[in-house]
Design a protein around this motif. Sequence first.
Motif, PDB file in Angstrom:
ATOM      1  N   TYR A   1      30.248 -31.304  15.011  1.00  0.00           N
ATOM      2  CA  TYR A   1      30.946 -32.435  14.157  1.00  0.00           C
ATOM      3  C   TYR A   1      30.362 -33.604  14.601  1.00  0.00           C
ATOM      4  N   SER A   2      29.631 -34.420  14.065  1.00  0.00           N
ATOM      5  CA  SER A   2      28.945 -35.748  14.123  1.00  0.00           C
ATOM      6  C   SER A   2      29.710 -36.890  13.804  1.00  0.00           C
ATOM      7  N   SER A   3      29.532 -37.977  14.506  1.00  0.00           N
ATOM      8  CA  SER A   3      30.239 -39.421  14.042  1.00  0.00           C
ATOM      9  C   SER A   3      31.467 -39.306  13.899  1.00  0.00           C
ATOM     10  N   LEU A   4      32.386 -38.664  14.700  1.00  0.00           N
ATOM     11  CA  LEU A   4      33.722 -38.611  14.729  1.00  0.00           C
ATOM     12  C   LEU A   4      34.423 -40.021  15.148  1.00  0.00           C
ATOM     13  N   PRO A   5      35.425 -40.504  14.505  1.00  0.00           N
ATOM     14  CA  PRO A   5      36.084 -41.562  15.036  1.00  0.00           C
ATOM     15  C   PRO A   5      36.755 -41.597  16.426  1.00  0.00           C
ATOM     16  N   GLY A   6      37.012 -40.266  16.699  1.00  0.00           N
ATOM     17  CA  GLY A   6      37.706 -40.283  18.008  1.00  0.00           C
ATOM     18  C   GLY A   6      38.410 -38.923  17.839  1.00  0.00           C
ATOM     19  N   LEU A   7      38.860 -38.245  19.027  1.00  0.00           N
ATOM     20  CA  LEU A   7      39.447 -37.245  19.289  1.00  0.00           C
ATOM     21  C   LEU A   7      41.177 -37.406  18.588  1.00  0.00           C
ATOM     22  N   PRO A   8      41.313 -36.180  17.937  1.00  0.00           N
ATOM     23  CA  PRO A   8      42.654 -36.486  17.418  1.00  0.00           C
ATOM     24  C   PRO A   8      43.812 -36.072  18.357  1.00  0.00           C
ATOM     25  N   ALA A   9      44.931 -36.802  18.161  1.00  0.00           N
ATOM     26  CA  ALA A   9      46.185 -36.363  19.129  1.00  0.00           C
ATOM     27  C   ALA A   9      46.911 -35.164  18.401  1.00  0.00           C
ATOM     28  N   LEU A  10      47.986 -34.458  19.220  1.00  0.00           N
ATOM     29  CA  LEU A  10      48.351 -33.377  18.826  1.00  0.00           C
ATOM     30  C   LEU A  10      49.254 -33.610  17.330  1.00  0.00           C
ATOM     31  N   GLY A  11      49.041 -32.870  16.372  1.00  0.00           N
ATOM     32  CA  GLY A  11      49.562 -32.951  15.245  1.00  0.00           C
ATOM     33  C   GLY A  11      48.607 -33.699  14.247  1.00  0.00           C
ATOM     34  N   GLU A  12      47.518 -34.244  14.519  1.00  0.00           N
ATOM     35  CA  GLU A  12      46.857 -35.300  13.822  1.00  0.00           C
ATOM     36  C   GLU A  12      45.395 -34.697  13.424  1.00  0.00           C
ATOM     37  N   GLU A  13      44.827 -35.186  12.568  1.00  0.00           N
ATOM     38  CA  GLU A  13      43.294 -34.489  12.228  1.00  0.00           C
ATOM     39  C   GLU A  13      42.544 -35.635  11.836  1.00  0.00           C
ATOM     40  N   VAL A  14      41.403 -35.396  12.308  1.00  0.00           N
ATOM     41  CA  VAL A  14      40.237 -36.490  12.084  1.00  0.00           C
ATOM     42  C   VAL A  14      39.119 -35.657  11.315  1.00  0.00           C
ATOM     43  N   SER A  15      38.148 -36.407  10.585  1.00  0.00           N
ATOM     44  CA  SER A  15      37.307 -35.593   9.706  1.00  0.00           C
ATOM     45  C   SER A  15      35.869 -36.678   9.671  1.00  0.00           C
ATOM     46  N   THR A  16      35.003 -35.907   9.481  1.00  0.00           N
ATOM     47  CA  THR A  16      33.674 -36.241   9.175  1.00  0.00           C
ATOM     48  C   THR A  16      32.881 -35.637   8.164  1.00  0.00           C
ATOM     49  N   GLY A  17      31.868 -36.367   7.454  1.00  0.00           N
ATOM     50  CA  GLY A  17      31.038 -35.740   6.581  1.00  0.00           C
ATOM     51  C   GLY A  17      29.560 -35.244   7.077  1.00  0.00           C
ATOM     52  N   ARG A  18      29.424 -35.269   8.353  1.00  0.00           N
ATOM     53  CA  ARG A  18      28.188 -34.731   9.065  1.00  0.00           C
ATOM     54  C   ARG A  18      28.646 -33.412   9.964  1.00  0.00           C
ATOM     55  N   PHE A  19      28.242 -32.355   9.619  1.00  0.00           N
ATOM     56  CA  PHE A  19      28.728 -30.983  10.073  1.00  0.00           C
ATOM     57  C   PHE A  19      27.362 -30.221  10.146  1.00  0.00           C
ATOM     58  N   HIS A  20      26.965 -29.538  11.439  1.00  0.00           N
ATOM     59  CA  HIS A  20      25.766 -28.626  11.366  1.00  0.00           C
ATOM     60  C   HIS A  20      25.944 -27.490  12.411  1.00  0.00           C
ATOM     61  N   MET A  21      25.548 -26.411  11.851  1.00  0.00           N
ATOM     62  CA  MET A  21      25.819 -25.099  12.444  1.00  0.00           C
ATOM     63  C   MET A  21      24.387 -24.520  12.837  1.00  0.00           C
ATOM     64  N   THR A  22      24.126 -24.384  14.279  1.00  0.00           N
ATOM     65  CA  THR A  22      22.882 -24.087  14.545  1.00  0.00           C
ATOM     66  C   THR A  22      23.163 -22.834  15.579  1.00  0.00           C
ATOM     67  N   LEU A  23      21.871 -22.408  16.095  1.00  0.00           N
ATOM     68  CA  LEU A  23      21.922 -21.427  17.354  1.00  0.00           C
ATOM     69  C   LEU A  23      22.198 -22.507  18.576  1.00  0.00           C
TER      70      LEU A  23
END
Length: 326
Positions: free
Chosen positions: A42-64
């Motif tokens: 998960y790239s370019s996140l604004p920060g880590l979410p606190a408990l009960g919160e959610e953060v999102s990003t439009g940049r996701f990669h799945m690789t070996l």
Amino acid sequence: MICGRAFSILIALGLLRRSSRRSSSCGEKVYTPVYFSLDMIYSSLPGLPALGEEVSTGRFHMTLGGGPSAALITAARLGVEARLATYIGSDTLGALARSFLVQEPITFHDFGPKDGTALVNVTSVMTFPQKDRSFVSYFAPKRIEETYDSAVYDYLSDSELVIISGSNENVIHHLAANGCKILYDVGWSNDLSLDALIPVLRSVTVFSPNEKEALKMTCTARAEDALKILSQVVKYPIIKLGAKGALLWQDGRAVHIPPAPFMSLDTTGAGDAFLGGVAYGMSQKWSMPQCVRFGNYTGGKATTAIGCLTARSSLEEYQQLEPQMG
């Protein structure tokens, strides 16, 4: 080959040899015990979410994921013939890992059980602008603790180069005694100790910790001092310095090998790509400074895209960049 005796292994093993597509004399082979993993980034996140919160990003990669298997694939993409003996399993994660492997220029065999046992690890990597990364990992609860060495050694019987991360003194000593050159990497742990590693390192040709790991295990404050201590145990100690390149011990002194001129985007798996470049150079019979210089290129190249295997190295690009590498 040794037969009739079981040995403890990790999750994957690999073999390299030089491809017949390139002119060369004898081929080189590599055996690689690792935990096999998938990375969800998960790239370019604004920060880590606190408990009960959610953060999102439009940049996701799945690789070996990273590890010696990533080093193996890095070298294979450069034209080295590669075989991978691995434990993937037949569950959903195993099928996903297999779908990535079939896209790579390697041959692989799954020695894992076909009963749905979960064997593949998953790491969620979270990256933040101008900050270090964070990780959340799932480690498959059931491991293959033993396998009979006859099956694995039959598959990898002519290994000449070996990439290993982790510890298995019996396997390492046996392969070294058979003439294999062993490239050894180590991961960070709070109890990292050179004394604990010495029984393994006595059989190692190349040892490539990063700077933090090297300082920790040698209880020193300078990379040059750490390298000198490691040189008393290993023929070719290398300390990875990240964006500053690498240090190699040669002719009784620390030699700095400059980095490649890349703008870094994501450092995930850069150390594995570095080791893949070193292995490739050794397969081509290059001098060790040449191998490390090429490792700096492949490691640097890996940082230019999200994920440890997304960016692809090439000999042509390396030849263009080499004059800029000091």
